[in-house]
Each structure stands twice: as C-alpha cells, then as structure tokens.
Design a protein around this motif. Sequence first.
Motif, mmCIF file in Angstrom:
data_model
loop_
_atom_site.group_PDB
_atom_site.id
_atom_site.type_symbol
_atom_site.label_atom_id
_atom_site.label_comp_id
_atom_site.label_asym_id
_atom_site.label_seq_id
_atom_site.Cartn_x
_atom_site.Cartn_y
_atom_site.Cartn_z
ATOM 1 N N CYS A 128 0.844 -1.190 0.000
ATOM 2 C CA CYS A 128 0.000 0.000 0.000
ATOM 3 C C CYS A 128 0.886 1.248 0.000
ATOM 4 C CB CYS A 128 -0.904 0.007 1.224
ATOM 5 S SG CYS A 128 -1.790 1.550 1.428
ATOM 6 N N HIS A 167 0.202 4.093 1.007
ATOM 7 C CA HIS A 167 -0.056 4.968 2.150
ATOM 8 C C HIS A 167 0.418 4.373 3.463
ATOM 9 C CE1 HIS A 167 -2.385 7.798 -0.226
ATOM 10 N NE2 HIS A 167 -2.945 6.755 -0.806
ATOM 11 N N CYS A 168 0.142 3.065 3.667
ATOM 12 C CA CYS A 168 0.496 2.501 4.965
ATOM 13 C C CYS A 168 1.462 1.326 4.853
ATOM 14 C CB CYS A 168 -0.764 2.092 5.731
ATOM 15 S SG CYS A 168 -1.703 0.759 4.999
ATOM 16 N N HIS A 188 -7.967 -2.273 -1.033
ATOM 17 C CA HIS A 188 -7.619 -1.717 0.277
ATOM 18 C C HIS A 188 -7.603 -0.184 0.226
ATOM 19 C CE1 HIS A 188 -5.115 -0.835 3.803
ATOM 20 N NE2 HIS A 188 -4.340 -0.156 2.986
ATOM 21 N N HIS A 190 -8.249 4.356 2.512
ATOM 22 C CA HIS A 190 -7.537 5.617 2.219
ATOM 23 C C HIS A 190 -8.309 6.538 1.291
ATOM 24 C CE1 HIS A 190 -4.106 3.820 4.203
ATOM 25 N NE2 HIS A 190 -4.177 2.782 3.400
HETATM 26 ZN ZN LIG Z 1 -2.995 1.271 3.318
#
Ligand SMILES: [Zn+2]
Lengths: 116, 463
Positions: free
Chosen positions: A45, A47-48, A61, A66
Amino acid sequence: MPTEYVPDGSTEADEHSRQSITANTRPTERVPTAVPDDETPAAWCPHCARPFATERLCALHLGDRHRDEWTANQRDRYESAYDDESNELFIFHLKVISALVGVFFAFTYTYAFVWS
Amino acid sequence: MVTDRPVRPEGTRYLICVVLWLCSVWLFVGSAVAATGSVDLSSEPAPVPRWLVVSTGGGVIGASFLITSFVTDRETIRSVTAPQWSVPAWLLSPPVGSAIRLSSVVVLGVVVGGTVGTSSAISAFALLLVWSGWWAGYTMSVYLVGNTWPTLNPWRTIASVIAGWVSVDRSLPNWLDVWPSVGGLLGLVWLTMVTPLRTSPRLLAVVTVAYSLFTVAGGVVYGAPWFRHVDPISRLFRAYGRVAPFRRTSSGLTLTVPGSELTEGEARGEPTFIIAVLWVTTYDGLVSTPLWRELVETIGAVGVPVAMVYALGMGGGFGAFLLAYRTGTQHARRIGRTYITAQTIELRFARSLLPIAASYHFAHYLGSVLGVVALLTGILSQLFGGPIPVPSRPSWFGHAQLLSILCGHLLAVWVAHTTAFDLFTGRFQSIRSQYPFILMMIAYTMIGMWIVLHPSAQPPFVL
Ligand SMILES: [Zn+2]
C-alpha cells in the motif's frame, strides 16, 4: 476511549472500544501483517506500506481505508478492481443460490421421506 | 460519508439474482407443500430421528452463512450493530452500588454458614442457591442482561476493604499470561464432576472457603488485575457479559445491540480463555451422555481411576478445541490470501464463539432454572394456603433448548461476518476467509445438538 476511573471500583469500561463499528475509515490503524518466507507480496500500500498477495487486494484496500488521501490514479485502480470483484461475486452468488436450493430440497425430501 | 463504490451497470444482475431467489423460494414452498401433502396428517407425525435433527441444525447454520454472503456492503453491515443508547446514571449511584456489594457479602456468609450448619433444610437451600440460583440462573442474567459481577463479586469487595488497611501493591507477572485463569476454570469444572460438590453441602463449604482465602489473598496483593486476568470466575462472567446488551462504559451504562462488542478482541490470551469456556460448557453436557458413561466404564475396567479419566478428557478436549481453532485460523489466512497475522485473526474471531457457549449454557441449565422457579412458586402458593403444584417440564422445553442453540449460532454467524468485513480487504476475501469458521460452527452445532438431544443421565460419580 481513554481509561477512566469508574466509581464502582472496576475499570471494566476502559476496554470497551467500539471503534471498528462506529468509525468508517481508519487510515491510521496498522493491522499486524506477516509475509510467509516462501512468498513475495505482489504490492504494498502506498499509504500505509501494508503488503498484499495480489495487486487487486491492494487496490481494494485503497478504497477501504484511504479514501481521504488517494490520488486520481489510485481511485481509478480501485474502481476497476471493484468492478472485477463484482463480476466474480456475481458468479459466486449464482453458485450460492444453487447451493441453497440444493440444501432446501435435500432437507425437504428427507423430511417427507421420514414422516411418510 | 463515503460508502462502497455505487453499483453502476449492475441492475440487470441483481434482477437476475432476485428472480432466482423468487424461483427458489417458490420451488421450496411448493415442494414443502407437496411433501406435507403426501403425509397422512390425521395420524401423529413420526418423531424426527436424532441424526436428522442434528443435520438440520448444521444445515441451518450453513444456509444462514450462504444467505449472509449476499450482504456485502460495509456500511450496511456496520449499521446493524452500531446503534447504542445511554441509560440514566442514577441506577449507578454509589449508595446503590454499596448496598449491592454489602448484600452480596451477606449472601456469601449465608451460603457458607448454611452449608456448614446442621440443619438439612438450610443446607439444601444453600446448595440450591449456589448451583441453580448462581451457577445456572445468575450466569444466564450475565449473558442475557449484562455483567454485574464486578459489583456483585463478594470477594472483590472483601479484598478491596482489606487492601484499604494493608497496602501490598504488586503488579501481575507477565509470564502468567492466560494460563492461571484457564487452569482455574478447567479445574473448577473438573472438581464439580469428580466430587459430589453439587450435592454435598460440607464439601461445598470447604471448597468455598478455600476459594475465598485464595481469591481474597490474590485480590489484596494484585488488586483489580487479579480479577481481570487470573480469577477464573470473574473472567468467565466478563466473557459472557460481552454477549449481553447492557454494558458499563466510563460515562455510565449503555444499551447496545447484543453481539456488537463481539467483533473486537482483547490481547492477553482472550482467545484461549474463550476456547476454554466453550469446551467446559460442552464437556458439562458431554459427561451426562450414555456414550461418556460407557467410555468411563470401559476405561475404568482397566483400572484407571475415574477422576483421572475426567481430567484427561478435560485436558484433551480443551487441547483438541484449541488446535481446531488455531488450524481454522491458519486455513482462513490461506484461503483468504491475506498477510494479516494468524494471531490477529485468532484474536478478532474468538468472541464470535461466545454466543455459542452462552446458548449452550442456556440449553443445559434451562431445566434447573425452571425447577427453581417452580419450587419458589410452590413455596409461595403454599404460604398463601394454595395447593402445592407438581413441578413438571413444560411441553415447549425441548423446543426452547434447540431454539436457543440455533439463536446463539445465528448470532455467531453474523458476528463472524461483521468481523471479516471489518478486518479483511474487499468483499470476496472477507467472504472466503469465513469458510473455516463456518465449517467449525457447523461441526460444533451438530456436536452440541447431539449432546442436548440425549436423555441426560446422572454423570458417573467418583466418590
Ligand atoms: Zn494502506
């Protein structure tokens, strides 16, 4: 929910968190993950940094967690992944309906046989 | 509020699904009518054989999972368990709490005094109070209404009073983990099986005093964490209380949809303890089946002490349940193709087993609670000069038992569905990762119904 002193002397209240039910998206939440030794994740991911076994799961996801921070490109990826999944789910649900009909019939006739 | 991606060109698809649903309902109703039509209704219908009832139970669980798989919108799934209402706070005013605490200590004194005393009527009453009143009836109130044990617990009250005089403030060692509470729970239930604890007032007094000394000492030394992590009875009620609609929060009392707290998980070995709860409720019923009696007699003939057989059964069954649950988690991880750790999955799905354990407890102890109610109404009616009613089991008794088991499992299916959609990614992964849990629930329903349907014999005592 912060831990507060409950007047009756118990602290039972502090662990009743209902976050996952009341909160819609939890972009900051980190779910612990572990990748098996013999596998390489297909995507992470952006973002994370959570690893995923397939590209599609990663795209899904993004939409689950997000939505507030995604780019237009990520949104497109999510939408096409969502449509792909919908197609698969449709086939799956057809199978589910036939399984349900099968179960209903099997039981109806067994009961008819037992009671007659 | 963002919702899932709106359904665009899928109108026709859902039309097809609806049409297929209607067709299958029509076929089902038609075949049911045809089937009952062929039965001669003037005669009493033959009783349904046990294997068919058991497999119908499994079938209902499987079918309900298949039906829930059509609910895939996260917003909808969340909204089912989201509502909550707060309850007026005056119910929790300190005088009320102190009065309840004081009276629970008095009741403990009455029980110990009554069981030690010489009057057989009083000791019989004390036995009834402990086993039918508390172990059966009070436990029901915990999972049907709310966990009142932190306030009612007389040992906690005594310990907190003593801790006010002597201050020993130790923190609980971490290596203890969940094992003292699991061992305590298995041990206590084992004790009720191999000793005449349920019938002998003297023995009950000895065990109560021993437990009191141990628990008060632990409570004084370790404080609240003792009752939270070590004391098996407090932990049992805390687990059961998760199913209940009322719960204590830091702001007061909250009414929620039953099961709304079951999609979360708590560290420090909660899954292991929940498996232990599920196993002891099962084992409690299992020991009164004819199959167990035969097993004990066969092994006893070889010369193994019966208490040993019970202990081995207790430990072995718990190990088997734990292994099955852990294996199921591994499978869920593989089938769903997720990298979320097995530990997290274990933690998040464990509480979905609690409604099952509660429903099974309900089915098992319904008879004894109804017996107490009949006895009390009998005493009251005698006091007012009425006739003594003959206690008998109502005709709906068997149905109520099976119905409670089904309700518990249906709640469990929904909780697992909610948890999966909260934890996993997308819709298909969330559905597929539930397969192992649903299979376990089907297997467990069938075992549970098989036990409940057996005429309950008195379990073979050791003495
Ligand atoms: Zn994520």
